[in-house]
Motif scaffolding. Structure first.
Motif, PDB file in Angstrom:
ATOM      1  N   ASP A   1      18.173  15.521 -36.738  1.00 48.81           N
ATOM      2  CA  ASP A   1      19.114  16.391 -36.083  1.00 48.81           C
ATOM      3  C   ASP A   1      18.825  16.528 -34.653  1.00 48.81           C
ATOM      4  OD1 ASP A   1      16.737  18.098 -35.635  1.00 48.81           O
ATOM      5  OD2 ASP A   1      16.918  18.813 -37.677  1.00 48.81           O
ATOM      6  N   THR A   2      19.605  17.548 -34.070  1.00 48.87           N
ATOM      7  CA  THR A   2      19.611  17.444 -32.657  1.00 48.87           C
ATOM      8  C   THR A   2      18.068  18.228 -32.083  1.00 48.87           C
ATOM      9  OG1 THR A   2      20.508  19.946 -32.984  1.00 48.87           O
ATOM     10  CG2 THR A   2      21.898  18.205 -32.486  1.00 48.87           C
ATOM     11  N   ASP A   3      17.295  18.566 -32.725  1.00 48.73           N
ATOM     12  CA  ASP A   3      16.145  18.863 -32.439  1.00 48.73           C
ATOM     13  C   ASP A   3      14.901  17.843 -32.835  1.00 48.73           C
ATOM     14  OD1 ASP A   3      16.578  21.421 -31.753  1.00 48.73           O
ATOM     15  OD2 ASP A   3      16.395  22.260 -33.876  1.00 48.73           O
ATOM     16  N   THR A   4      15.353  16.466 -33.146  1.00 47.16           N
ATOM     17  CA  THR A   4      14.520  15.483 -33.418  1.00 47.16           C
ATOM     18  C   THR A   4      13.953  14.927 -31.950  1.00 47.16           C
ATOM     19  OG1 THR A   4      15.639  14.821 -35.456  1.00 47.16           O
ATOM     20  CG2 THR A   4      14.405  13.164 -34.556  1.00 47.16           C
ATOM     21  N   SER A   5      12.702  14.402 -31.980  1.00 46.80           N
ATOM     22  CA  SER A   5      12.222  13.875 -31.049  1.00 46.80           C
ATOM     23  C   SER A   5      12.915  12.619 -30.652  1.00 46.80           C
ATOM     24  CB  SER A   5      10.949  13.604 -31.049  1.00 46.80           C
ATOM     25  OG  SER A   5      10.555  12.521 -31.835  1.00 46.80           O
ATOM     26  N   VAL A   6      13.070  11.871 -29.206  1.00 44.00           N
ATOM     27  CA  VAL A   6      13.845  11.163 -28.742  1.00 44.00           C
ATOM     28  C   VAL A   6      13.355   9.663 -29.722  1.00 44.00           C
ATOM     29  CG1 VAL A   6      14.101   9.346 -26.956  1.00 44.00           C
ATOM     30  CG2 VAL A   6      14.515  11.872 -26.698  1.00 44.00           C
ATOM     31  N   GLU A   7      11.750   9.539 -29.597  1.00 42.88           N
ATOM     32  CA  GLU A   7      11.244   8.480 -30.405  1.00 42.88           C
ATOM     33  C   GLU A   7      11.756   8.340 -31.777  1.00 42.88           C
ATOM     34  OE1 GLU A   7       9.813  10.793 -28.677  1.00 42.88           O
ATOM     35  OE2 GLU A   7       8.250  10.211 -27.191  1.00 42.88           O
ATOM     36  N   ALA A   8      11.510   9.523 -32.485  1.00 43.54           N
ATOM     37  CA  ALA A   8      12.150   9.453 -33.960  1.00 43.54           C
ATOM     38  C   ALA A   8      13.619   9.275 -34.041  1.00 43.54           C
ATOM     39  CB  ALA A   8      11.896  10.871 -34.441  1.00 43.54           C
ATOM     40  N   LEU A   9      14.409   9.784 -32.971  1.00 42.95           N
ATOM     41  CA  LEU A   9      16.035   9.367 -33.092  1.00 42.95           C
ATOM     42  C   LEU A   9      16.131   7.898 -32.850  1.00 42.95           C
ATOM     43  CD1 LEU A   9      18.725  10.367 -32.750  1.00 42.95           C
ATOM     44  CD2 LEU A   9      18.532  10.026 -30.321  1.00 42.95           C
ATOM     45  N   VAL A  10      15.136   7.171 -32.117  1.00 40.91           N
ATOM     46  CA  VAL A  10      15.287   5.832 -31.800  1.00 40.91           C
ATOM     47  C   VAL A  10      14.915   4.991 -33.185  1.00 40.91           C
ATOM     48  CG1 VAL A  10      14.479   3.672 -30.670  1.00 40.91           C
ATOM     49  CG2 VAL A  10      15.203   5.868 -29.366  1.00 40.91           C
ATOM     50  N   GLU A  11      13.948   5.277 -33.856  1.00 40.75           N
ATOM     51  CA  GLU A  11      13.343   4.977 -35.155  1.00 40.75           C
ATOM     52  C   GLU A  11      14.584   4.912 -36.014  1.00 40.75           C
ATOM     53  OE1 GLU A  11      11.440   2.922 -37.902  1.00 40.75           O
ATOM     54  OE2 GLU A  11      10.798   3.168 -35.704  1.00 40.75           O
ATOM     55  N   HIS A  12      15.395   5.971 -36.164  1.00 38.10           N
ATOM     56  CA  HIS A  12      16.466   6.092 -37.062  1.00 38.10           C
ATOM     57  C   HIS A  12      17.649   5.147 -36.386  1.00 38.10           C
ATOM     58  CE1 HIS A  12      20.442   7.759 -38.343  1.00 38.10           C
ATOM     59  NE2 HIS A  12      20.767   8.010 -37.038  1.00 38.10           N
TER      60      HIS A  12
END
Length: 223
Positions: free
Chosen positions: A128-139
């Motif tokens: 979601d919008t509070d997710t860390s950038v690293e986790a977003l890139v993994e997604h």
């Protein structure tokens, strides 16, 4: 210059000038943000970016310190910077992705099954919008891999997975420095899934092209 980039530059200049020394603790966030004329949110993002490339060491409950700045510690950071700001081949990788991924996604639109659609929804719901950038890139890596796999072409999947993994650090840097990058990524992923569910190959192709072009455009400006 983006606000976060400006914050990164100002902190870097403090280190280069000797105002901040190796091993020294940074002033409190409020004091430093006022000193540099920056918002606290911009300063926070700059610190996060400099932590990733091993220039700063954030110690929870203690404060933020300049690292030892020893060559072996900064080797990883220098590789990161060279990749983004000197090696223009990263742009060529994005050009190839912009050509191949929309084509793969268009094929996937006619072949994707309910289980694969469900997997795309699941990975989207994990962030979601509070997710860390690293986790977003993994997604993001998982998201694109699932679509490529749905095209059911092993050779294309192999090529695209290799290209995608080569752009991870550029995508992390974009997430840290470009305003609303997380919101934009999630919105674009949602639209792509909806088009895949409808089996609309042309729309999927257009959406994926825009999605990849956004990162490529940011990178061209950064370089």
């Amino acid at each position: 210059m983006a606000v976060t980039d400006e914050a990164i530059t100002k902190i870097k200049d403090m280190i280069i000038s000797g105002e901040l020394s190796a091993g020294e603790r940074l002033p409190p966030e409020k004091e430093l943000s006022e000193k540099l004329g920056l918002s606290r949110s911009s300063l926070r993002e700059a610190v996060k970016a400099l932590e990733i490339i091993r220039v700063l060491d954030v110690r929870r409950g203690d404060g933020t310190y300049v690292t030892s700045l020893e060559p072996q510690l900064l080797n990883e950071a220098m590789t990161f910077i060279v990749d983004l700001h000197q090696d223009k081949s990263i742009l060529e990788i994005f050009e190839v992705r912009r050509i191949l991924e929309p084509a793969a996604a268009a094929i996937a639109a006619s072949r994707i099954g309910p289980e694969q659609i469900a997997a795309l929804h699941a990975t989207l719901e994990s962030v979601d919008t509070d997710t860390s950038v690293e986790a977003l890139v993994e997604h993001d890596l998982i998201f694109h891999s699932l679509i490529t796999a749905a095209a059911d072409n092993a050779y294309m999947a192999s090529v695209l997975d290799a290209l995608s993994s080569s752009t991870v650090r550029a995508r992390i840097w974009r997430g840290l420095t470009q305003e609303k990058a997380v919101d934009r990524t999630l919105a674009e992923h949602t639209a792509i899934i909806e088009a895949l569910e409808r089996g609309d190959a042309e729309l999927v192709k257009a959406l994926v092209t825009v999605h990849i072009s956004g990162v490529e455009h940011w990178l061209r400006q950064a370089l």
